[in-house]
Write a protein that holds these residues in place. Sequence first.
Motif, PDB file in Angstrom:
ATOM      1  N   GLY A 267     -23.791  35.847 -79.793  1.00  0.00           N
ATOM      2  CA  GLY A 267     -22.341  34.886 -79.813  1.00  0.00           C
ATOM      3  C   GLY A 267     -22.735  33.542 -79.424  1.00  0.00           C
ATOM      4  O   GLY A 267     -21.877  32.653 -79.888  1.00  0.00           O
ATOM      5  N   ALA A 275     -16.703  29.202 -76.477  1.00  0.00           N
ATOM      6  CA  ALA A 275     -15.824  29.967 -77.172  1.00  0.00           C
ATOM      7  C   ALA A 275     -16.180  31.490 -76.879  1.00  0.00           C
ATOM      8  O   ALA A 275     -15.133  32.352 -76.679  1.00  0.00           O
ATOM      9  CB  ALA A 275     -16.422  29.932 -78.763  1.00  0.00           C
ATOM     10  N   VAL A 276     -17.405  31.718 -76.393  1.00  0.00           N
ATOM     11  CA  VAL A 276     -17.750  33.263 -75.858  1.00  0.00           C
ATOM     12  C   VAL A 276     -16.973  33.390 -74.736  1.00  0.00           C
ATOM     13  O   VAL A 276     -16.322  34.404 -74.269  1.00  0.00           O
ATOM     14  CB  VAL A 276     -19.087  33.501 -75.842  1.00  0.00           C
ATOM     15  N   ARG A 278     -14.167  31.911 -73.432  1.00  0.00           N
ATOM     16  CA  ARG A 278     -12.867  31.947 -73.662  1.00  0.00           C
ATOM     17  C   ARG A 278     -12.433  33.305 -74.522  1.00  0.00           C
ATOM     18  O   ARG A 278     -11.522  33.982 -74.088  1.00  0.00           O
ATOM     19  CB  ARG A 278     -12.490  30.941 -74.528  1.00  0.00           C
ATOM     20  N   CYS A 279     -13.285  33.922 -75.321  1.00  0.00           N
ATOM     21  CA  CYS A 279     -12.789  35.265 -75.830  1.00  0.00           C
ATOM     22  C   CYS A 279     -12.978  36.248 -74.878  1.00  0.00           C
ATOM     23  O   CYS A 279     -12.233  37.253 -74.784  1.00  0.00           O
ATOM     24  CB  CYS A 279     -13.780  35.217 -76.917  1.00  0.00           C
ATOM     25  N   GLY A 280     -13.966  36.254 -74.070  1.00  0.00           N
ATOM     26  CA  GLY A 280     -14.364  37.217 -72.927  1.00  0.00           C
ATOM     27  C   GLY A 280     -13.006  37.249 -71.973  1.00  0.00           C
ATOM     28  O   GLY A 280     -12.734  38.505 -71.560  1.00  0.00           O
ATOM     29  N   VAL A 282      -9.606  36.431 -72.449  1.00  0.00           N
ATOM     30  CA  VAL A 282      -8.667  36.944 -73.322  1.00  0.00           C
ATOM     31  C   VAL A 282      -8.898  38.410 -73.359  1.00  0.00           C
ATOM     32  O   VAL A 282      -7.924  39.143 -72.936  1.00  0.00           O
ATOM     33  CB  VAL A 282      -8.474  36.137 -74.567  1.00  0.00           C
ATOM     34  N   LEU A 283     -10.191  38.817 -73.779  1.00  0.00           N
ATOM     35  CA  LEU A 283     -10.097  40.288 -73.678  1.00  0.00           C
ATOM     36  C   LEU A 283     -10.068  40.943 -72.384  1.00  0.00           C
ATOM     37  O   LEU A 283      -9.538  41.972 -72.191  1.00  0.00           O
ATOM     38  CB  LEU A 283     -11.624  40.680 -74.271  1.00  0.00           C
ATOM     39  N   GLY A 310     -14.820  42.196 -71.931  1.00  0.00           N
ATOM     40  CA  GLY A 310     -14.603  40.859 -71.689  1.00  0.00           C
ATOM     41  C   GLY A 310     -15.302  40.273 -70.214  1.00  0.00           C
ATOM     42  O   GLY A 310     -15.672  38.984 -70.408  1.00  0.00           O
TER      43      GLY A 310
END
Length: 413
Positions: A267, A275-276, A278-280, A282-283, A310
């Motif tokens: 990723g 991006a990774v 941020r995604c983690g 949020v999760l 996350g």
Amino acid sequence: MTDARLRHGRASLALSFFVQGVTFALLVTRIPAIQNRYGISDALLPLFLAAVPILAGVGSVGTEKLVARLRPGVVLRWSQPVVLLSLLGVGAGSELWHVAVALGAFGLAVGALDASMNMLGVSLQRAYGRSIMLGFHATYSLGGIVGASLAWVGAHWDLPLVVSYLPVVAVLLPAALVGSRWYVDADERRGRDAKRAQDGRGAGVSFKLLLPLCLVMTFAYIGDSTVSNWSAKYLQDVLGSSEELATVPYNAYMVTTLLGRTVGDLGVRRFGAVAVVRCGTVLAAGGFAVVAVAPGPWLGLLGFTLLGLGLCVIVPQTFAAAGRQAVESGNPGASDVAVARLNIFNYVGFLIGSPLVGALGDTWNYRGAMLVPMVLVLVTLVYARSFAAESDRYGGQHERPRIVDVGRSGNEV
């Protein structure tokens, strides 16, 4: 530096991460047995547990000084056996002072081990020119699952601690020593440059730049310690699960941590570290929210599962970002200093997390207490740009790896 040498260095470092995952899980999952063996009172137990991360922080600070004179691989080569032998000492002692000495040695050595492992990981990632840091932490998660499983076997069969620990140490200690022959230090100038960074001469990573990453590390470990210390109690006491089901959330968390870290490097290479992360984030925040509002144990289990997916990407990327900032400052040797200082906040988060949630749960309620680490983890979104390469912070889309020629000449291009 040849490709084969880098591959061997990567495999040997992954083995060290795995061994440490097994070792740490064997310690923390048998705390009730350790308490019973030595007659440690409930009032005294928190002092023993707090001493380990405090001494680990001291060990991490000491490693910052050591690597100005010794390579991180040397520190790791000798700190890992001390950690393993200290674990054996915890199981083999008979007096209270025996376990106090063993846990003290464990704490000091594990601080040096954590710092030096991540120093070598950051250095290897720089040599590879692409994200590999999450893979090392994935092997740590795998080791944690193996260690927890071995601890379950020992508890199920009511084995003495020394009987549970001795075969593991007998296998892992020689394996770690043999594997240490292939540690790779990808920065040949690190000792000289690290000493200059410590003495204040030459470029280094300023505290202003490192502070956001220190906060992110602290908040991530507050979240992690919340799961490890409170998931079983929360599922059973708040969500009304059975005792058997209450043991599942932490295992699910570890499994999803392993899965997330296994694919995380892909990723980062495809979408970039920002991006990774941020995604983690949020999760992880979503996982805490699900846990807080869950009407029953199965939805709560889903929340803890999301938390694993996350949180798992944040810590490895924080170490990588600290090393990258040191390189961008013009002093590759300062990478070790940055990693050692950042590693301290691992233990700060561990020390804060469990008492914080426990105090809020007792004075308020445990559902509300789960929202506090959620908010703290969300702070990572504010500092997400700290995970980008310097060029990307000023206009790029995502991290572009630094390409290194690893041919016979060892020269960078």
